[in-house]
Structure formats: C-alpha cells, structure tokens
Design a protein around this motif. Structure first.
Motif, short mmCIF file in Angstrom:
data_model
loop_
_atom_site.label_atom_id
_atom_site.label_comp_id
_atom_site.label_asym_id
_atom_site.label_seq_id
_atom_site.Cartn_x
_atom_site.Cartn_y
_atom_site.Cartn_z
N GLU A 21 0.83 -1.20 0.00
CA GLU A 21 0.00 0.00 0.00
C GLU A 21 0.86 1.26 0.00
O GLU A 21 2.01 1.26 0.46
N LEU A 22 0.28 2.32 -0.55
CA LEU A 22 0.97 3.61 -0.65
C LEU A 22 -0.09 4.71 -0.62
O LEU A 22 -1.16 4.57 -1.22
N GLY A 23 0.21 5.80 0.11
CA GLY A 23 -0.75 6.90 0.18
C GLY A 23 -0.80 7.70 -1.11
O GLY A 23 -1.80 7.73 -1.81
N ILE A 24 0.34 8.35 -1.42
CA ILE A 24 0.43 9.14 -2.65
C ILE A 24 1.72 8.76 -3.37
O ILE A 24 2.78 8.75 -2.74
N GLY A 25 1.63 8.48 -4.66
CA GLY A 25 2.85 8.22 -5.41
C GLY A 25 2.69 7.05 -6.37
O GLY A 25 1.58 6.73 -6.80
N ASP A 40 -2.85 -1.24 -2.96
CA ASP A 40 -3.75 -0.18 -2.50
C ASP A 40 -3.01 1.16 -2.57
O ASP A 40 -2.01 1.36 -1.87
N VAL A 41 -3.49 2.06 -3.40
CA VAL A 41 -2.86 3.39 -3.54
C VAL A 41 -3.95 4.46 -3.40
O VAL A 41 -5.04 4.33 -3.97
N GLY A 42 -3.65 5.50 -2.59
CA GLY A 42 -4.62 6.59 -2.43
C GLY A 42 -4.71 7.44 -3.68
O GLY A 42 -5.73 7.49 -4.36
N ILE A 43 -3.61 8.12 -3.98
CA ILE A 43 -3.54 8.94 -5.20
C ILE A 43 -2.24 8.58 -5.92
O ILE A 43 -1.17 8.70 -5.34
N GLY A 44 -2.35 8.13 -7.17
CA GLY A 44 -1.15 7.80 -7.92
C GLY A 44 -1.36 6.58 -8.79
O GLY A 44 -2.45 6.35 -9.31
N GLU A 45 -0.29 5.79 -8.90
CA GLU A 45 -0.34 4.64 -9.80
C GLU A 45 0.04 3.36 -9.07
O GLU A 45 0.99 3.34 -8.30
N ALA A 46 -0.73 2.31 -9.34
CA ALA A 46 -0.37 0.97 -8.88
C ALA A 46 -0.06 0.14 -10.11
O ALA A 46 -0.92 -0.01 -10.98
N ARG A 47 1.16 -0.36 -10.18
CA ARG A 47 1.56 -1.08 -11.40
C ARG A 47 2.08 -2.46 -11.04
O ARG A 47 2.90 -2.62 -10.13
N LEU A 48 1.59 -3.44 -11.76
CA LEU A 48 2.04 -4.82 -11.57
C LEU A 48 2.67 -5.30 -12.88
O LEU A 48 2.03 -5.23 -13.94
N ILE A 49 3.91 -5.77 -12.78
CA ILE A 49 4.59 -6.32 -13.96
C ILE A 49 4.81 -7.81 -13.71
O ILE A 49 5.35 -8.20 -12.66
N VAL A 50 4.37 -8.62 -14.64
CA VAL A 50 4.48 -10.07 -14.46
C VAL A 50 5.30 -10.67 -15.60
O VAL A 50 5.39 -10.08 -16.69
N PRO A 51 5.88 -11.87 -15.37
CA PRO A 51 6.56 -12.55 -16.48
C PRO A 51 5.54 -12.98 -17.53
O PRO A 51 4.34 -13.03 -17.27
#
Lengths: 395, 59
Positions: free
Chosen positions: A263-267, A288-299
C-alpha cells in the motif's frame, strides 16, 4: 338618476361637445424621448456604458464586462468605445464631441469609423490572441472574484471601478481561502479517522441551522460546504493515505518475499514479479494506492486474474484502457495447466491501475514505438499464460 | 427577538447537515459512497443553498 351621471360627467364638467371658455385642453405631456447620452455621474471612463445601461434600462455592469471582454478578445471593444466617445453626446450637451458628427456630416463620420474598424481589426485580432492568453484568465479571475463576493456578502457588481475592484479582490481572497481549506480538509479526511471530518460537517450544519432561529451565521456556510465537498471526493474515491508518500518499487526474489498486500498513500507503487520465483497455482496480491499509480509487472508465463477499482482515473490491463470515474474492472480467467495465476486485487482512489507483462515493459522502454517487434499477442486483454475462458467486465 | 427563522440559513444548515450525515454513513460503512451518488448529492446541496439564498434576497 341624473343623466349627467350616466354619462360619467358631472354637471360642471365640460364634455367634448361643450368646450370650455379657454378652448380645448392640451394633452398631458408624455415622457421625454429617450436619448442615448454619456453619463457624467455613473461613469468609469467616458460614461458610455453608463449611458447604454440607462438607455436600455439594464445594469451598466453588463456593458462594462462586454466592453472589457471585447478589448481582450481582439481589441474591437477599444475602437467601439472610442467611436462611441466621439459620436454619443455627453449628458446635458446638445452636440456630440465631434462637431461634424451631427446633421449631414454625421453619416460621413460613422462611415469613417466603420472603415477604421475594418482596416484595423485584423491587426487588433492578431495582437488580441496574444493578449487573450493573459487577459482572459485575468478577466475570468476578476469576474469570478466579483461573483463569489456577491454570493458571500450580497454586495452586487455595481458602483464605480474602485468598488468593483475591491469586491474582486475580496472575492479572490475568499477563493484562495476556500482552496486552502479544500486541500486541508481533503488531507484530513484521507489521513485522519474516517468519521472525524464528517462529524465536523454535521456539527457545522447543526450550528448553521440553529443559527437560523437565534443569530444567523451565514459566513459558516461556504467553509462548511468547501470541507464537505473535499470530504465527499475523498470518500467517493476511497482515498487513503496509509503507506506514506513517494515512489516504491518492489522486486521480490521468491514467493517468500512476496507480501499479500502493498500500500501507498500518494505516489507510484510498482510490484515487479519478472524475476520472482513463483509457485504454480494461485498467488493472491493486493495493491492499494490513495492517489497515484499501482503497477504490476508479471513474467510472460504468468496469468493474472484482475479485480480492480479506481475512483477516478484509469485501469489498463495488458494494453486495454478503461478511464472515467467509479471504474470497476473484473477478469478471472483460468491459468493454463502448470502455470502461475496471480489473483490481483487493486484499489486506487485517484490515478491508475496498470497491469502488464514483459512485452509491454519492453514496449514502454522502446519509447512506445508501435513498430517495436514484440509478441503479436501484445494488446490482448490478458496474459498469454491464461486460458481463453473468463469474461472481463467493466463497471 | 427574531420574528421567524432565517430561511436561507435554515436551508443551508439542513443541507450541510444532510451532506455530513451521508458522509458519516459512508465512514461507518453503512453504504459505499461513489462518484455516481456524490455528484448529484453535491449539486443538490449547493443548488438548495443558492436557491434559498436567492429567494431570501428577493424577499
């Protein structure tokens, strides 16, 4: 009944057939003919807009705003105003400022002004576009300031230029205070206990309503409404500042290092699983991100089942974008035999959820070059490691 | 002593109170406030306040 009474005339009143000794009565004088003049009393520059306002019986502020807008939007307002200064006589004058603008020569003067306008307008428009970039935002800000002060205090846009400027400044001050309050309230709602700001709003609403019976506290309405709007946006977007602020990138080496939840608040929060030794079967993961980007990179050989919610922003899963407000994306494909499936649950208040594999990562690193020779399946809504079963749904 | 309640203040107070109540319900997870509900709620609150204020001035 007297006959005179039935005719509606008294015995001493003259009738149409019985003229008085002084002769027929003169008709009562009608209202004086309306005449467009420049006012000497209600004037900012030359009294043209004040005169127009009186002539059309409209608040002169509308003509003043229109004249300023025309000046900033090309400069025509300036020429029209100068023409009106010359052609329209002042209040109490019998002739316009230009002696020739009367009688037979008046037509020539008007024609001259029109020709002047036609010749100079293209140059004024060229400069006007440059001026408009600065002038229109300033004019909008001043207009908004006057409007806000009108709503807050009840002092309308009338009076001389000094009064209007004072109200614009006060209104802009109120706007600045509201913006500060808006962000402070938003920060408090996202970082503090969920009930705190709503409770303050309820108390403020109760105080305003009670004041209606005791002593009105109308000044409290705007701050309360500002705080309510900020808290409402935070609540609607589910913004939560738990996890801090900044850029976080996680590259777990094995499933032991992989947490269930990040999780991350902003960023920007990036979880990169390309070098992670993942077990076969399902691997749950929550972002879980408040404001910003959540990125998942998978093989490339990992399937992803996505359940993502974004209050306001965008969800991009394997190249397919879905933007707007209240976005919910759900896709639960089965993994191919002996493959890993990541069960992603992502929640972003304002911003973006992005899921992609190594092909897309290479695509991004090649400056989004569409000619990049990647896998032809790039752009597919799910990983190549997934079976084709499952149905993506957008809500 | 006032002859009656100040209507614009009363309407504004009740509107803000109702808005705060909705946010409280969301905070206690009675329901989940979304933008689809927040937009009309915000417009209705601001609109009620402006209308009451305008009518109060005309009176």
């Amino acid at each position: 009944m007297d006959v005179n009474d039935t005719q509606g005339n008294g015995p001493d009143e003259p009738t149409a057939e019985q003229p008085t000794a002084e002769g027929p009565q003169a008709p009562p004088p009608g209202p004086p003919p309306r005449r467009l003049t420049r006012l000497r009393t209600d004037r900012v520059v030359g009294g043209v807009c004040g005169g127009l306002g009186r002539y059309f019986n409209v608040d002169p502020i509308f003509f003043r705003i229109g004249a300023v807008a025309l000046i900033f939007a090309g400069g025509a307002g300036l020429l029209l105003y100068l023409a009106a200064l010359l052609l329209v006589p002042g209040e109490g004058d019998s002739a316009p400022a230009v002696p020739g603008a009367q009688g037979r020569n008046r037509g020539w003067v008007i024609a001259g002004v029109v020709v002047l306008l036609l010749f100079s307008l293209p140059f004024l428009i060229g400069g006007g576009f440059l001026l408009a970039g600065v002038g229109i935002p300033i004019a909008l800000l001043v207009g908004t300031g006057v409007l806000v002060w009108w709503l807050v205090s009840g002092e309308g846009p009338s009076g001389d230029a000094g009064d209007i400027a004072r109200r614009a400044i006060l209104g802009i001050g109120v706007i600045i205070l509201c913006v500060v309050l808006f962000f402070a309230a938003g920060l408090g709602a996202a970082a503090g206990p969920d009930w705190l700001i709503p409770a303050l709003i309820v108390v403020a609403g109760g105080a305003i309503a009670a004041g209606a019976f005791l002593k009105p506290v109308r000044w409290l309405v705007l701050p309360a409404l500002t705080v309510a709007m900020a808290a409402g946006i935070v609540a609607a977007a589910d913004i939560d500042f738990d996890g801090g602020i900044g850029q976080r990138e996680y590259r777990p080496a094995s499933s032991v290092d992989l947490r269930d939840r990040y999780e991350l608040g902003i960023g920007e929060l990036v979880v990169d699983l390309r070098d992670t030794d993942l077990p076969k079967g399902d691997v749950p993961l929550e972002l879980d991100v408040g404001i910003g980007e959540a990125r998942l990179i998978v093989p490339d050989d990992v399937c992803v089942a996505t359940d993502a919610d974004v209050g306001m922003g965008n969800i991009a899963v394997f190249g397919r974008d879905h933007g707007g407000v209240d976005i919910a994306y759900e896709d639960a494909p089965d993994a191919k035999p002996t493959r890993t499936r990541v069960l992603l649950n992502a929640d972003v208040g304002v911003g973006e959820v992005r899921v992609h594999d190594n092909r897309a990562e290479l695509f991004f690193r090649h400056d989004f070059n569409p000619d990049y020779e990647g896998d032809p399946e790039f752009g597919s809504p799910r990983s190549a490691a997934c079976e084709s079963d499952g149905q993506a749904s957008i809500g | 002593m006032r002859s009656g309640p100040d209507i614009p203040s009363l309407v504004a107070g009740l509107a803000v109170l109702a808005f705060g109540g909705v946010l409280m319900l969301d905070a206690f997870a009675v329901f989940d406030l979304s933008f689809a509900a927040f937009g009309p709620l915000a417009c209705a609150t601001a609109g009620a306040i402006l209308v009451a204020n305008g009518l109060g001035r005309r009176r």
